[in-house]
Scaffold this motif. Sequence first.
Motif, short mmCIF file in Angstrom:
data_model
loop_
_atom_site.label_atom_id
_atom_site.label_comp_id
_atom_site.label_asym_id
_atom_site.label_seq_id
_atom_site.Cartn_x
_atom_site.Cartn_y
_atom_site.Cartn_z
N GLN A 4 0.86 -1.17 0.00
CA GLN A 4 0.00 0.00 0.00
C GLN A 4 0.90 1.22 0.00
O GLN A 4 1.72 1.40 0.88
N ARG A 5 0.75 2.03 -1.04
CA ARG A 5 1.65 3.15 -1.23
C ARG A 5 1.49 4.20 -0.14
O ARG A 5 2.46 4.69 0.40
N ARG A 6 0.32 4.57 0.17
CA ARG A 6 0.07 5.51 1.26
C ARG A 6 -1.07 4.96 2.08
O ARG A 6 -2.06 4.51 1.52
N VAL A 7 -0.94 5.02 3.38
CA VAL A 7 -1.96 4.38 4.19
C VAL A 7 -2.06 5.03 5.56
O VAL A 7 -1.08 5.51 6.09
N ARG A 8 -3.24 5.04 6.09
CA ARG A 8 -3.43 5.41 7.49
C ARG A 8 -4.01 4.21 8.23
O ARG A 8 -4.48 4.33 9.32
N GLY A 9 -4.03 3.07 7.58
CA GLY A 9 -4.45 1.86 8.24
C GLY A 9 -5.79 1.28 7.83
O GLY A 9 -6.06 0.13 8.12
N PRO A 10 -6.68 2.03 7.15
CA PRO A 10 -8.01 1.48 6.93
C PRO A 10 -8.03 0.24 6.03
O PRO A 10 -8.98 -0.53 6.08
N PHE A 11 -7.05 0.05 5.21
CA PHE A 11 -6.97 -1.14 4.38
C PHE A 11 -5.89 -2.10 4.89
O PHE A 11 -6.08 -3.31 4.91
N LEU A 71 -2.29 -1.32 -3.55
CA LEU A 71 -3.48 -0.53 -3.27
C LEU A 71 -3.06 0.93 -3.13
O LEU A 71 -2.25 1.25 -2.25
N MET A 72 -3.57 1.77 -4.01
CA MET A 72 -3.23 3.19 -4.00
C MET A 72 -4.50 3.94 -3.63
O MET A 72 -5.37 4.14 -4.47
N ASN A 73 -4.62 4.31 -2.35
CA ASN A 73 -5.91 4.74 -1.82
C ASN A 73 -6.10 6.24 -1.63
O ASN A 73 -7.03 6.64 -0.94
N LEU A 74 -5.29 7.06 -2.24
CA LEU A 74 -5.52 8.51 -2.16
C LEU A 74 -6.03 9.00 -3.51
O LEU A 74 -5.26 9.21 -4.44
N HIS A 106 -9.52 7.14 -7.45
CA HIS A 106 -9.49 8.32 -8.31
C HIS A 106 -10.77 9.13 -8.08
O HIS A 106 -11.81 8.56 -7.77
N PHE A 107 -10.69 10.45 -8.25
CA PHE A 107 -11.88 11.29 -8.27
C PHE A 107 -12.25 11.54 -9.72
O PHE A 107 -11.40 11.92 -10.52
N ALA A 108 -13.52 11.32 -10.06
CA ALA A 108 -13.96 11.44 -11.45
C ALA A 108 -15.26 12.21 -11.52
O ALA A 108 -16.06 12.19 -10.59
N PRO A 109 -15.49 12.88 -12.67
CA PRO A 109 -16.75 13.61 -12.83
C PRO A 109 -17.94 12.67 -12.89
O PRO A 109 -17.84 11.55 -13.41
N THR A 144 -19.00 14.71 -8.35
CA THR A 144 -17.77 13.92 -8.27
C THR A 144 -18.01 12.54 -7.67
O THR A 144 -18.64 12.41 -6.63
N TRP A 145 -17.47 11.53 -8.34
CA TRP A 145 -17.45 10.16 -7.83
C TRP A 145 -16.05 9.81 -7.37
O TRP A 145 -15.07 10.22 -8.00
N MET A 146 -15.95 9.04 -6.30
CA MET A 146 -14.70 8.37 -5.98
C MET A 146 -14.82 7.02 -6.66
O MET A 146 -15.81 6.31 -6.48
N THR A 147 -13.81 6.68 -7.45
CA THR A 147 -13.80 5.42 -8.17
C THR A 147 -12.58 4.61 -7.77
O THR A 147 -11.63 5.13 -7.18
N CYS A 148 -12.60 3.34 -8.13
CA CYS A 148 -11.43 2.49 -7.93
C CYS A 148 -11.22 1.68 -9.21
O CYS A 148 -12.08 0.90 -9.60
N ALA A 149 -10.09 1.92 -9.86
CA ALA A 149 -9.73 1.14 -11.05
C ALA A 149 -8.96 -0.09 -10.58
O ALA A 149 -8.07 0.00 -9.73
N GLN A 150 -9.34 -1.23 -11.13
CA GLN A 150 -8.66 -2.49 -10.82
C GLN A 150 -8.11 -3.03 -12.13
O GLN A 150 -8.84 -3.14 -13.12
N PHE A 151 -6.83 -3.38 -12.14
CA PHE A 151 -6.22 -3.89 -13.37
C PHE A 151 -4.88 -4.55 -13.06
O PHE A 151 -4.30 -4.33 -12.00
#
Length: 170
Positions: A4-11, A71-74, A106-109, A144-151
């Motif tokens: 996890q690249r950046r984390v505060r623990g939730p994942f 997991l990149m969660n920001l 990601h934040f998306a329109p 704005t939507w918060m999205t998660c791309a998985q690939f």
Amino acid sequence: QWYQRRVRGPFALPLAKKGCHVHANDLNPESYRWLLENRRINHIPEKFIRCYNKDGREFVREFSDPIDYVLMNLPASATKFLDVFKGLHSGSESNSGRPVWVFCYHFAPVDSPEESTLSAVESVLGVRPCDASVHLVRKTAPKTWMTCAQFTVPESVLRGENPAKKTRTE
């Protein structure tokens, strides 16, 4: 192994509690301190969660062990860090052909969240992963939507090949 690249623990903490081997990173020293404290409070052995306080790119590039999941969660900045995967497997026969799964927030329109997210991924990697999918996490604002791309990161990207004129391949 989960990275996890950046984390505060939730994942990171729930994954480690389930027995996953997690490498969690946060550049913010205060967040890093709380990650260590939460690991202690939750009685999670270090063998399941290792904590780091480094730059995200440095964090990923320094590993000699194979990376399985990232997991990149920001959502405001995660896609900008996808360039860390360019050439990650170049010069490494042991990792060649080994997939790297990415979960990138990601934040998306609101009018085109899936396409906006995939375009952001493609703009950094230089190619759109053929297996990419987008999950709508939640609306964070009226537009704005918060999205998660998985690939999986395309092998050509991991090898550091120039993706010119390649789209939706592999």
